[in-house]
Motif scaffolding. Structure first.
Motif, PDB file in Angstrom:
ATOM      1  N   GLN A 292      26.641  11.582  20.977  1.00 13.24           N
ATOM      2  CA  GLN A 292      25.917  12.797  21.334  1.00 13.24           C
ATOM      3  C   GLN A 292      24.977  12.457  22.498  1.00 13.24           C
ATOM      4  OE1 GLN A 292      26.476  12.265  17.748  1.00 13.24           O
ATOM      5  NE2 GLN A 292      28.163  13.608  18.255  1.00 13.24           N
ATOM      6  N   LEU A 293      25.563  12.425  23.695  1.00 14.27           N
ATOM      7  CA  LEU A 293      24.826  12.081  24.902  1.00 14.27           C
ATOM      8  C   LEU A 293      25.119  13.105  25.994  1.00 14.27           C
ATOM      9  CD1 LEU A 293      25.672   8.257  25.073  1.00 14.27           C
ATOM     10  CD2 LEU A 293      23.475   9.232  24.393  1.00 14.27           C
ATOM     11  N   TRP A 294      24.063  13.574  26.660  1.00 15.85           N
ATOM     12  CA  TRP A 294      24.234  14.396  27.861  1.00 15.85           C
ATOM     13  C   TRP A 294      23.677  13.554  28.999  1.00 15.85           C
ATOM     14  CZ3 TRP A 294      25.240  20.047  27.935  1.00 15.85           C
ATOM     15  CH2 TRP A 294      25.305  20.563  29.236  1.00 15.85           C
ATOM     16  N   LEU A 295      24.581  12.962  29.780  1.00 15.00           N
ATOM     17  CA  LEU A 295      24.187  12.002  30.794  1.00 15.00           C
ATOM     18  C   LEU A 295      24.112  12.658  32.169  1.00 15.00           C
ATOM     19  CD1 LEU A 295      26.399   8.987  29.637  1.00 15.00           C
ATOM     20  CD2 LEU A 295      24.009   9.468  29.065  1.00 15.00           C
ATOM     21  N   THR A 319      21.322  20.983  25.229  1.00 18.07           N
ATOM     22  CA  THR A 319      21.376  20.139  24.032  1.00 18.07           C
ATOM     23  C   THR A 319      20.492  20.667  22.919  1.00 18.07           C
ATOM     24  OG1 THR A 319      19.726  18.675  25.059  1.00 18.07           O
ATOM     25  CG2 THR A 319      22.039  18.026  25.231  1.00 18.07           C
ATOM     26  N   SER A 320      19.385  21.314  23.263  1.00 20.02           N
ATOM     27  CA  SER A 320      18.526  21.876  22.216  1.00 20.02           C
ATOM     28  C   SER A 320      19.255  22.975  21.457  1.00 20.02           C
ATOM     29  CB  SER A 320      17.222  22.415  22.812  1.00 20.02           C
ATOM     30  OG  SER A 320      17.464  23.540  23.636  1.00 20.02           O
ATOM     31  N   ARG A 321      20.074  23.742  22.187  1.00 14.48           N
ATOM     32  CA  ARG A 321      20.848  24.809  21.527  1.00 14.48           C
ATOM     33  C   ARG A 321      21.963  24.219  20.663  1.00 14.48           C
ATOM     34  NH1 ARG A 321      21.210  30.195  25.256  1.00 14.48           N
ATOM     35  NH2 ARG A 321      19.131  30.083  26.181  1.00 14.48           N
ATOM     36  N   HIS A 327      23.017  20.988  14.038  1.00 18.00           N
ATOM     37  CA  HIS A 327      22.162  20.025  13.331  1.00 18.00           C
ATOM     38  C   HIS A 327      22.524  18.577  13.681  1.00 18.00           C
ATOM     39  CE1 HIS A 327      20.850  23.554  11.109  1.00 18.00           C
ATOM     40  NE2 HIS A 327      22.097  23.786  10.760  1.00 18.00           N
ATOM     41  N   THR A 328      22.734  18.363  14.965  1.00 15.70           N
ATOM     42  CA  THR A 328      23.030  17.022  15.468  1.00 15.70           C
ATOM     43  C   THR A 328      21.846  16.538  16.310  1.00 15.70           C
ATOM     44  OG1 THR A 328      24.201  18.053  17.317  1.00 15.70           O
ATOM     45  CG2 THR A 328      25.530  17.250  15.475  1.00 15.70           C
ATOM     46  N   SER A 329      21.885  15.274  16.662  1.00 17.17           N
ATOM     47  CA  SER A 329      20.821  14.694  17.480  1.00 17.17           C
ATOM     48  C   SER A 329      21.402  14.201  18.797  1.00 17.17           C
ATOM     49  CB  SER A 329      20.158  13.535  16.727  1.00 17.17           C
ATOM     50  OG  SER A 329      19.149  12.936  17.524  1.00 17.17           O
ATOM     51  N   TRP A 330      20.857  14.673  19.913  1.00 19.75           N
ATOM     52  CA  TRP A 330      21.363  14.326  21.240  1.00 19.75           C
ATOM     53  C   TRP A 330      20.293  13.619  22.057  1.00 19.75           C
ATOM     54  CZ3 TRP A 330      25.962  16.098  24.013  1.00 19.75           C
ATOM     55  CH2 TRP A 330      26.926  16.693  23.162  1.00 19.75           C
TER      56      TRP A 330
END
Length: 339
Positions: A292-295, A319-321, A327-330
């Motif tokens: 769960q990465l937004w690079l 990612t907040s949305r 209910h994941t962590s990014w």
């Protein structure tokens, strides 16, 4: 109906999750990734705060575990038997064979291409086929252009499947295409009416097909740069700080970038298509799986681009949305900062 699945088997292979405790551990793991072709890194060694994931073949487990213990590296078995996961996935694919659509499936390349053609025919007012390039084996990089017909509309470029085995990324792009074309939700139709979307679900079609037919863990292209270890990592093959970070010159590793930038026809031709659309394209996302990465740029330097604040604002909001819904962590940011 029975699906023919990848010939190579992974019975008894395990995935170890290793936690480097200091820089010496990190350096040792990086050297293993660059030089030890027996090991298959699922999560790269990049920082002390991030566990490293490694698939270890059954016949080397004892040696690798002893090496880790002798170097006081903490590890745990994350996957007990990789073949069981492969078998489970194959069973789920067999169950979905009767479904006509490729949406929600890990589909083969020809089925994906047929579906793209079908969607272009079904929605001619808002979808059309475009070809983003060609692979070494002659496969087209087939994509769908979706949305506004206004030539001045801002465009977004999505692609997936640059790493062959990352089927989840491919499936996500197929889902997005389907959503854009079929959803009646005003928040989605607004995106279709006001923007142009260029989406290529599989940008490394040779490797993707090989991961279905022969080796489920195949990640690279299939270009024969030598007689013993074909392929290069197309994600490391772009002409941007080529060969400077996170690569190996050993062509048998998964992080071999190729003999030179754009040696891979799929990356070279995709880049040419992107550049031909550079006055339209305002956003670009390459989809991968897993983590769960937004690079954001850059990976090869600590410096940030001029539009860094804009990139971070978009990434943080997106990612907040996602986190709120699933209910994941990014984690968000440049690889050189957060990995």
């Amino acid at each position: 109906i029975s699906l023919a699945f990848a010939a190579k088997r992974f019975d008894g292979d395990q995935v170890l999750e290793i936690l480097p405790a200091h820089e010496g551990h990190l350096k040792e793991l990086m050297l293993l990734q660059m030089n030890d072709t027996r090991l298959d890194f699922w999560k790269d060694p990049s920082s002390l705060s991030r566990p490293v994931g490694v698939r270890v073949p059954k016949e080397h487990l004892k040696e690798i575990k002893e090496m880790l213990e002798n170097n006081d590296m903490e590890y745990k078995v994350a996957v007990e038997d990789v073949q069981q996961l492969v078998d489970k996935q194959a069973a789920s694919m067999n169950e979905s064979v009767g479904r006509s659509s490729v949406v929600g499936k890990f589909a083969r390349i020809n089925d994906i291409y047929a579906w793209l053609d079908e969607m272009a025919q079904k929605y001619p007012d808002k979808a059309s086929i475009f070809i983003g390039g060609k692979s070494y084996e002659g496969r087209q990089l087939k994509g769908l252009k979706v949305g506004s017909q206004n030539p001045k509309a801002k465009a977004i470029w999505f692609h997936a499947g640059i790493h062959a085995r990352e089927w989840g990324a491919v499936a996500s792009n197929i889902f997005i295409i389907d959503l854009l074309l079929t959803s009646q939700d005003p928040s989605v139709t607004r995106l279709v009416d006001n923007l142009t979307w260029y989406i290529i679900p599989v940008v490394n079609p040779d490797g993707y097909e090989y991961s279905h037919t022969t080796n489920r863990m195949w990640r690279k292209t299939r270009t024969p740069h030598n007689s013993f270890c074909p392929g290069a990592d197309p994600n490391r093959n772009w002409d941007s700080a080529f060969g400077t970070t996170g690569v190996s010159r050993n062509p048998c590793t998964d992080i071999y970038p190729g003999p030179y930038a754009f040696s891979e026809p799929c990356t070279k031709s995709a880049a040419q298509t992107i550049m031909s659309l550079r006055h339209e394209i305002k956003g670009y996302i390459s989809f991968h799986a897993f983590s769960q990465l937004w690079l954001t740029p850059w990976a090869y330097t600590k410096k940030v681009p001029d539009d860094f604040e804009d990139l971070m604002a978009v990434a943080t909001e997106a990612t907040s949305r996602v986190m709120k819904r699933h209910h994941t962590s990014w984690k968000v940011g440049p690889p050189s900062h957060i990995l």
